[in-house]
Design an enzyme around this catalytic site. Structure first.
Site, PDB file in Angstrom:
ATOM      1  N   LEU A 164      20.218   9.245  21.364  1.00  0.00           N
ATOM      2  CA  LEU A 164      21.147  10.299  20.926  1.00  0.00           C
ATOM      3  C   LEU A 164      22.515   9.731  20.535  1.00  0.00           C
ATOM      4  O   LEU A 164      23.492  10.460  20.422  1.00  0.00           O
ATOM      5  CB  LEU A 164      21.293  11.367  22.006  1.00  0.00           C
ATOM      6  CG  LEU A 164      20.003  12.125  22.335  1.00  0.00           C
ATOM      7  CD1 LEU A 164      20.250  13.167  23.422  1.00  0.00           C
ATOM      8  CD2 LEU A 164      19.431  12.800  21.089  1.00  0.00           C
ATOM      9  N   SER A 165      22.557   8.426  20.307  1.00  0.00           N
ATOM     10  CA  SER A 165      23.827   7.739  20.052  1.00  0.00           C
ATOM     11  C   SER A 165      24.488   8.149  18.731  1.00  0.00           C
ATOM     12  O   SER A 165      23.875   8.097  17.663  1.00  0.00           O
ATOM     13  CB  SER A 165      23.563   6.235  20.035  1.00  0.00           C
ATOM     14  OG  SER A 165      24.639   5.551  19.423  1.00  0.00           O
ATOM     15  N   ASN A 166      25.767   8.490  18.821  1.00  0.00           N
ATOM     16  CA  ASN A 166      26.588   8.723  17.624  1.00  0.00           C
ATOM     17  C   ASN A 166      26.816   7.419  16.878  1.00  0.00           C
ATOM     18  O   ASN A 166      26.858   7.393  15.649  1.00  0.00           O
ATOM     19  CB  ASN A 166      27.957   9.287  18.020  1.00  0.00           C
ATOM     20  CG  ASN A 166      27.852  10.654  18.652  1.00  0.00           C
ATOM     21  OD1 ASN A 166      27.320  11.582  18.043  1.00  0.00           O
ATOM     22  ND2 ASN A 166      28.340  10.785  19.879  1.00  0.00           N
ATOM     23  N   VAL A 189      24.881   4.753  16.663  1.00  0.00           N
ATOM     24  CA  VAL A 189      23.718   4.312  15.881  1.00  0.00           C
ATOM     25  C   VAL A 189      23.562   5.175  14.628  1.00  0.00           C
ATOM     26  O   VAL A 189      23.313   4.658  13.537  1.00  0.00           O
ATOM     27  CB  VAL A 189      22.438   4.314  16.745  1.00  0.00           C
ATOM     28  CG1 VAL A 189      21.218   4.021  15.891  1.00  0.00           C
ATOM     29  CG2 VAL A 189      22.552   3.291  17.871  1.00  0.00           C
TER      30      VAL A 189
END
Ligand SMILES: *Cc1c(COP(=O)(O)O)cnc(C)c1O
Length: 339
Positions: free
Chosen positions: A85-87, A89
Site C-alpha cells: 500500500l506504499s505511496n 512505490v
C-alpha cells in the site's frame, strides 16, 4: 545567519539535477473551520498532497531529484520497495513511467488477495511487482538488493532507491520545500510557530530539519511517528539531515532547531487505521473538503487534535500542517471496516 552564506547554499540546492516535476509551489491554505473548532492557533495546510504526477504526495518531491540522478547515471530500471500500500512505490512507478524507465517494486510479505489502494494504482502504472513472502519489513531491503543484482546480470542498468524512498538525496528535495514555504509565509504575512507532520522513514522530516537550520526558520518541528518508536525516528531524521547537508557541502547546527517527535498515535501498527485517525480524517474532510490518509496524515492530525485538546499550542499564532498525501489508502478494506 549571514545572507551570503544562505544564498550560497540556496545556489547549491538549485544546481542539483532534477526532472523539474515540481515547477510551482504547492498551495499554503488556511483551514478556517478546523481552526475554529480546535481553538487556539490558526491552522494552515501545506498541500504537498497536490504535487503533480500519479496522485502526488511528498514522495514526488524526493523522486524529482532521485530519478534525475538515475537518468544521469544511465539507468534503465528503477528498483524500490515497501509494503503493497506504499505511496512511495506508487509515486516511483509514476515518475519512472514519465521518465521512460522501467520500475520494479519489491513488496514485503505475501501477495494480498485483494489488489487495492496504491497497490492497484502501481499495477495501473505498469510496475513489475515482486513479493518477499516474509512479513519482516526489512525483507524488502534485501529484496531490492537481490532484484537489482538480477537485473544487472541480465545486462540492464538498475538504480536502487531505498525502501520508502528515505535517503539523503530525497531529503534535499524537502529542504527546497522549506525554502518554498518560507517564501509563501512571507507573502502571506504569517509566522507559523510550529510545523507538524507525520514521520515514517524520516526523509521528509530530515529535509525539514536541515531546511529549518539552513534558512533560519523560526518554527519548531513536531512530528507524529507512524511506524518506529519516536527516539528512533528522531535519530534517523538527524542522521539523514547530516548526510544531506554533507551533499551540499554545509554543516549547519542541526541541534539548534527545536524538534519533537511524538509517540502515542500509531495504534496497532504501521498502516493499520486507528479510530482517532479515522475521526481526524472525517473531521478534516467535513470541515475543509480535504482528504487526509489513514497511514500518515490522519494519525498526525489525530495527534494534533489530542495535544490541542490538552491545551498545547496556546502560545502559537499559527500552526502549519504538512499534508504529505496518501489519499489512495482510503480506498482499502481496512478503512472500509472502520466504524
Ligand atoms: C512516506 C509518507 C510520509 C512520511 O514521509 P517519510 O519521509 O517517510 O517520513 C508521510 N505521509 C505520506 C502520505 C507518505 O507517503
Amino acid at each position: 545567519m549571514e545572507l551570503r552564506t544562505v544564498s550560497a547554499w540556496s545556489a547549491r540546492l538549485d544546481a542539483l539535477p532534477r526532472l523539474s516535476l515540481v515547477t510551482d509551489p504547492t498551495p499554503l491554505a488556511f483551514a478556517p473551520h478546523l481552526s475554529a473548532t480546535l481553538g487556539g492557533p490558526k491552522l494552515w495546510f501545506k498541500r504537498d498532497d497536490l504535487l503533480p504526477v500519479a496522485s502526488g504526495s511528498n514522495k514526488v518531491r524526493s523522486l524529482d531529484l532521485i530519478v534525475a540522478d538515475a537518468l544521469r547515471q544511465g539507468a534503465d530500471t528503477l528498483v524500490t520497495g515497501a509494503g503493497p500500500l506504499s505511496n512511495h512505490v506508487r509515486a516511483s512507478a509514476g515518475v519512472a513511467a514519465l521518465a521512460g524507465l522501467r520500475c520494479v517494486a519489491v513488496y514485503w510479505g505475501m501477495e494480498p488477495v485483494r489488489v487495492e489502494g496504491n497497490h492497484w494504482l502501481t499495477r495501473l502504472l505498469g510496475a513489475e511487482m515482486r513479493f518477499t513472502h516474509d512479513g519482516d519489513r526489512a525483507s524488502a531491503d534485501r529484496g531490492i538488493e537481490a532484484a537489482a543484482a538480477e537485473i544487472l546480470a541480465h545486462g540492464r542498468k538498475p538504480y536502487s532507491v531505498p525502501r520508502g524512498g528515505a535517503c539523503a538525496l530525497g531529503a534535499l528535495a524537502h529542504v527546497l520545500a522549506v525554502r518554498e514555504t518560507l517564501d509563501q509565509c512571507r507573502c502571506l504575512g504569517i509566522k507559523p510557530r510550529v510545523v507538524l507532520m507525520a514521520v515514517g522513514g524520516a526523509g521528509t522530516l530530515a529535509g525539514w530539519l536541515l531546511g529549518t537550520a539552513l534558512f533560519g526558520a523560526g518554527w519548531r518541528l513536531e512530528a507524529v511517528t507512524v511506524s518506529r518508536p519516536a527516539p528512533e525516528a528522531l535519530t534517523r531524521a538527524q542522521k539523514l539531515a547530516a548526510e544531506a547537508a554533507a551533499m551540499i557541502n554545509c554543516a549547519p547546527r542541526l541541534r539548534n532547531v527545536e524538534i519533537i517527535v511524538h509517540d502515542g498515535f500509531l495504534g496497532d501498527g504501521y498502516g493499520i487505521p486507528t479510530p482517532e485517525g479515522q475521526g481526524a480524517i472525517n473531521a478534516t474532510a467535513r470541515a475543509e473538503g480535504v482528504f487526509l490518509d489513514p497511514t500518515y496524515t490522519g494519525k498526525a492530525m489525530a495527534g494534533y487534535r489530542k495535544l490541542r485538546s490538552e491545551g498545547q499550542y496556546a502560545d502559537a499564532d499559527a500552526v502549519l500542517f504538512l499534508h504529505t498525501g496518501g489519499a489512495p489508502s482510503l480506498f482499502t478494506a481496512a478503512v472500509e471496516a472502520m466504524p
